[in-house]
Design a protein around this motif. Structure first.
Motif, PDB file in Angstrom:
ATOM      1  N   LYS A 170     134.140  13.781  36.733  1.00 16.58           N
ATOM      2  CA  LYS A 170     132.928  13.298  36.083  1.00 16.58           C
ATOM      3  C   LYS A 170     131.688  14.045  36.557  1.00 16.58           C
ATOM      4  N   HIS A 171     131.125  14.833  35.673  1.00 20.69           N
ATOM      5  CA  HIS A 171     129.823  15.479  35.923  1.00 20.69           C
ATOM      6  C   HIS A 171     129.779  16.224  37.255  1.00 20.69           C
ATOM      7  N   LEU A 172     130.841  16.938  37.529  1.00 21.49           N
ATOM      8  CA  LEU A 172     130.929  17.662  38.798  1.00 21.49           C
ATOM      9  C   LEU A 172     130.000  18.882  38.766  1.00 21.49           C
ATOM     10  N   ALA A 173     129.322  19.147  39.855  1.00 17.58           N
ATOM     11  CA  ALA A 173     128.445  20.323  39.942  1.00 17.58           C
ATOM     12  C   ALA A 173     128.495  20.894  41.350  1.00 17.58           C
ATOM     13  N   PHE A 174     128.755  22.198  41.431  1.00 16.05           N
ATOM     14  CA  PHE A 174     128.656  22.881  42.724  1.00 16.05           C
ATOM     15  C   PHE A 174     128.548  24.375  42.506  1.00 16.05           C
ATOM     16  N   ASP A 175     128.074  25.067  43.525  1.00 19.23           N
ATOM     17  CA  ASP A 175     128.034  26.534  43.518  1.00 19.23           C
ATOM     18  C   ASP A 175     128.920  27.044  44.630  1.00 19.23           C
ATOM     19  N   LEU A 176     129.573  28.160  44.372  1.00 20.53           N
ATOM     20  CA  LEU A 176     130.287  28.854  45.442  1.00 20.53           C
ATOM     21  C   LEU A 176     129.685  30.245  45.548  1.00 20.53           C
ATOM     22  N   PRO A 177     129.011  30.543  46.647  1.00 24.97           N
ATOM     23  CA  PRO A 177     128.453  31.885  46.781  1.00 24.97           C
ATOM     24  C   PRO A 177     129.564  32.925  46.955  1.00 24.97           C
ATOM     25  N   ARG A 178     129.243  34.171  46.687  1.00 21.68           N
ATOM     26  CA  ARG A 178     130.200  35.251  46.891  1.00 21.68           C
ATOM     27  C   ARG A 178     130.711  35.222  48.336  1.00 21.68           C
ATOM     28  N   GLY A 179     132.012  35.233  48.505  1.00 18.90           N
ATOM     29  CA  GLY A 179     132.562  35.237  49.859  1.00 18.90           C
ATOM     30  C   GLY A 179     132.503  33.889  50.563  1.00 18.90           C
ATOM     31  N   GLY A 180     132.016  32.864  49.871  1.00 18.48           N
ATOM     32  CA  GLY A 180     131.929  31.544  50.492  1.00 18.48           C
ATOM     33  C   GLY A 180     133.260  30.815  50.472  1.00 18.48           C
ATOM     34  N   ALA A 181     133.335  29.751  51.254  1.00 22.87           N
ATOM     35  CA  ALA A 181     134.549  28.926  51.264  1.00 22.87           C
ATOM     36  C   ALA A 181     134.151  27.475  51.062  1.00 22.87           C
ATOM     37  N   LEU A 182     134.663  26.912  49.977  1.00 20.46           N
ATOM     38  CA  LEU A 182     134.337  25.538  49.618  1.00 20.46           C
ATOM     39  C   LEU A 182     135.577  24.669  49.767  1.00 20.46           C
ATOM     40  N   GLY A 183     135.439  23.557  50.458  1.00 14.21           N
ATOM     41  CA  GLY A 183     136.528  22.593  50.549  1.00 14.21           C
ATOM     42  C   GLY A 183     136.294  21.469  49.566  1.00 14.21           C
ATOM     43  N   ILE A 184     137.301  21.150  48.749  1.00 12.69           N
ATOM     44  CA  ILE A 184     137.218  19.964  47.882  1.00 12.69           C
ATOM     45  C   ILE A 184     138.174  18.933  48.456  1.00 12.69           C
ATOM     46  N   VAL A 185     137.613  17.796  48.853  1.00 10.73           N
ATOM     47  CA  VAL A 185     138.373  16.798  49.585  1.00 10.73           C
ATOM     48  C   VAL A 185     138.338  15.471  48.845  1.00 10.73           C
ATOM     49  N   GLY A 186     139.415  14.725  48.901  1.00  8.85           N
ATOM     50  CA  GLY A 186     139.444  13.391  48.311  1.00  8.85           C
ATOM     51  C   GLY A 186     140.865  12.874  48.323  1.00  8.85           C
ATOM     52  N   GLU A 187     140.994  11.563  48.149  1.00 14.82           N
ATOM     53  CA  GLU A 187     142.330  10.970  48.151  1.00 14.82           C
ATOM     54  C   GLU A 187     143.100  11.375  46.902  1.00 14.82           C
ATOM     55  N   SER A 188     144.367  11.045  46.894  1.00 13.11           N
ATOM     56  CA  SER A 188     145.223  11.328  45.746  1.00 13.11           C
ATOM     57  C   SER A 188     144.621  10.706  44.484  1.00 13.11           C
ATOM     58  N   GLY A 189     144.584  11.478  43.415  1.00 17.70           N
ATOM     59  CA  GLY A 189     144.064  10.976  42.149  1.00 17.70           C
ATOM     60  C   GLY A 189     142.557  11.117  41.991  1.00 17.70           C
ATOM     61  N   SER A 190     141.895  11.754  42.952  1.00 14.16           N
ATOM     62  CA  SER A 190     140.432  11.846  42.884  1.00 14.16           C
ATOM     63  C   SER A 190     139.954  12.935  41.916  1.00 14.16           C
ATOM     64  N   GLY A 191     140.873  13.777  41.431  1.00 10.11           N
ATOM     65  CA  GLY A 191     140.501  14.777  40.435  1.00 10.11           C
ATOM     66  C   GLY A 191     140.398  16.195  40.976  1.00 10.11           C
ATOM     67  N   LYS A 192     140.925  16.408  42.165  1.00 10.32           N
ATOM     68  CA  LYS A 192     140.825  17.731  42.789  1.00 10.32           C
ATOM     69  C   LYS A 192     141.608  18.778  42.000  1.00 10.32           C
ATOM     70  N   SER A 193     142.865  18.457  41.693  1.00  7.56           N
ATOM     71  CA  SER A 193     143.678  19.444  40.975  1.00  7.56           C
ATOM     72  C   SER A 193     143.163  19.669  39.560  1.00  7.56           C
ATOM     73  N   MET A 194     142.704  18.597  38.905  1.00  3.86           N
ATOM     74  CA  MET A 194     142.154  18.758  37.558  1.00  3.86           C
ATOM     75  C   MET A 194     140.933  19.680  37.582  1.00  3.86           C
ATOM     76  N   THR A 195     140.165  19.607  38.649  1.00  5.09           N
ATOM     77  CA  THR A 195     139.010  20.503  38.788  1.00  5.09           C
ATOM     78  C   THR A 195     139.471  21.953  38.879  1.00  5.09           C
ATOM     79  N   SER A 196     140.493  22.190  39.721  1.00  9.05           N
ATOM     80  CA  SER A 196     140.945  23.575  39.887  1.00  9.05           C
ATOM     81  C   SER A 196     141.603  24.091  38.611  1.00  9.05           C
ATOM     82  N   ILE A 197     142.356  23.224  37.958  1.00 13.64           N
ATOM     83  CA  ILE A 197     143.034  23.634  36.731  1.00 13.64           C
ATOM     84  C   ILE A 197     142.017  23.900  35.616  1.00 13.64           C
ATOM     85  N   ALA A 198     140.943  23.131  35.621  1.00 13.39           N
ATOM     86  CA  ALA A 198     139.876  23.366  34.635  1.00 13.39           C
ATOM     87  C   ALA A 198     139.229  24.733  34.872  1.00 13.39           C
ATOM     88  N   ILE A 199     139.031  25.087  36.137  1.00 18.36           N
ATOM     89  CA  ILE A 199     138.433  26.394  36.453  1.00 18.36           C
ATOM     90  C   ILE A 199     139.361  27.519  35.997  1.00 18.36           C
TER      91      ILE A 199
END
Ligand SMILES: Nc1ncnc2c1ncn2[C@@H]1O[C@H](COP(=O)(O)OP(=O)(O)OP(=O)(O)O)[C@@H](O)[C@H]1O
Ligand SMILES: [Mg+2]
Length: 278
Positions: free
Chosen positions: A27-56
């Motif tokens: 829902k309305h997710l927003a973030f930036d990843l700078p060049r060479g940056g490392a972003l952690g997406i954290v949350g319990e099972s079902g929080s939408g982490k994989s759907m976010t990556s699959i959408a990307i």
């Protein structure tokens, strides 16, 4: 070159309509990843982490509805044709999954698979050249005796070594962005620490951006410099890793942190006692 971040996500929403009605799982997710940056997406099972990556990656299942914006280097991905998106996958964005066995074909040697993945994104590469790329990539992920191991089949590797093979395959494509979705969840703790070290090292050496997805805050603590915390599709907290760990603002983040009370102890212990997984 440009002022664009490597990845810019705005107002990303992913939903499914089923017999039970419509549910947004991101829902309305927003973030930036700078060049060479490392972003952690954290949350319990079902929080939408994989759907976010699959959408990307542009790999959402047929029934999914996606709105919002995903820009890679300032280029909007959500309006690309499938053929254009295919060119971006593998060439610019590569993914490492939880279970390397499901991504590796048991009937081909790992060398053949790395070489073919490489060749499929490059024109005019001979088999011999691709094989050398495979050996180099395996050496870079610290698989000993790579010139011999390149001819082995997936089942001849341990779980941790198979994950190294997958990372080697990713590396051989020289992506700008690596998305690792629970890359260490299937591995035992000692091997987890080694794979995390490897991801951190690769990011440092190649300058690729990294998105590390996990339900385990301990896993992102050493690798990510920015953290997004998700819960049931909502972004509940976002900030530098240091800030999120030392001064969590959301109760939910505090709960996730409480679930890993001995992060520093454990990681420290693992680092000093870990041996090569072979
Ligand atoms: N094809 C689908 N149809 C309907 N709902 C789906 C579909 N695929 C996933 N979902 C739902 O989307 C939500 C988010 O799933 P997602 O896989 O992104 O979670 P996650 O954070 O990756 O969890 P995990 O840690 O278990 O991997 C879940 O509630 C899931 O049930
Ligand atoms: Mg998942």
């Amino acid at each position: 070159m440009t002022g664009h971040p490597l990845l810019r996500v705005r107002d990303l929403t992913v939903g499914f309509t089923t017999a039970a009605g419509h549910t947004d799982v991101v829902k309305h997710l927003a973030f930036d990843l700078p060049r060479g940056g490392a972003l952690g997406i954290v949350g319990e099972s079902g929080s939408g982490k994989s759907m976010t990556s699959i959408a990307i990656m542009g790999l959402l299942p047929k029934g999914a509805k996606r709105t919002g914006s995903i820009e890679l280097d300032g280029r909007e991905l959500t309006t690309l044709r499938e053929r254009e998106m295919q060119a971006i996958r593998g060439d610019r964005i590569a993914m490492v999954f939880q279970d390397p066995l499901s991504s590796l074909n048991p009937y081909y040697t790992v060398g053949t698979q790395i070489a073919e993945a490489y060749r499929s994104h490059r024109t005019g590469v001979t088999r011999r050249e691709a094989r050398n790329v495979a050996i180099e990539a395996m050496e870079r992920v610290h698989i000993r005796d790579a010139a011999r191991r390149v001819d082995h089949y997936p089942h001849q590797f341990s779980g941790g070594m198979r994950q190294r093979v997958m990372i080697a395959m990713t590396l051989s494509m020289e992506p700008d962005l690596i998305i690792a979705d629970e890359p260490t969840t299937a591995l035992d703790v000692t091997v987890q620490a080694q794979i995390l070290d490897l991801l951190a090292e690769i990011r440092r050496d190649t300058g690729a951006g990294l998105i590390l997805i996990t339900h385990d805050l301990a896993v992102v603590s050493e690798v990510a410099d920015q953290i997004v915390v998700m819960r049931e599709g909502d972004l509940v907290e976002q900030g530098t890793a240091e800030r999120v760990f030392c001064d969590p603002q959301a109760d939910y983040t505090r709960m996730l942190l409480d679930a890993v009370p001995r992060i520093d102890d454990e990681i420290g212990l693992l680092r000093t006692t870990s041996e090569e997984d072979r």
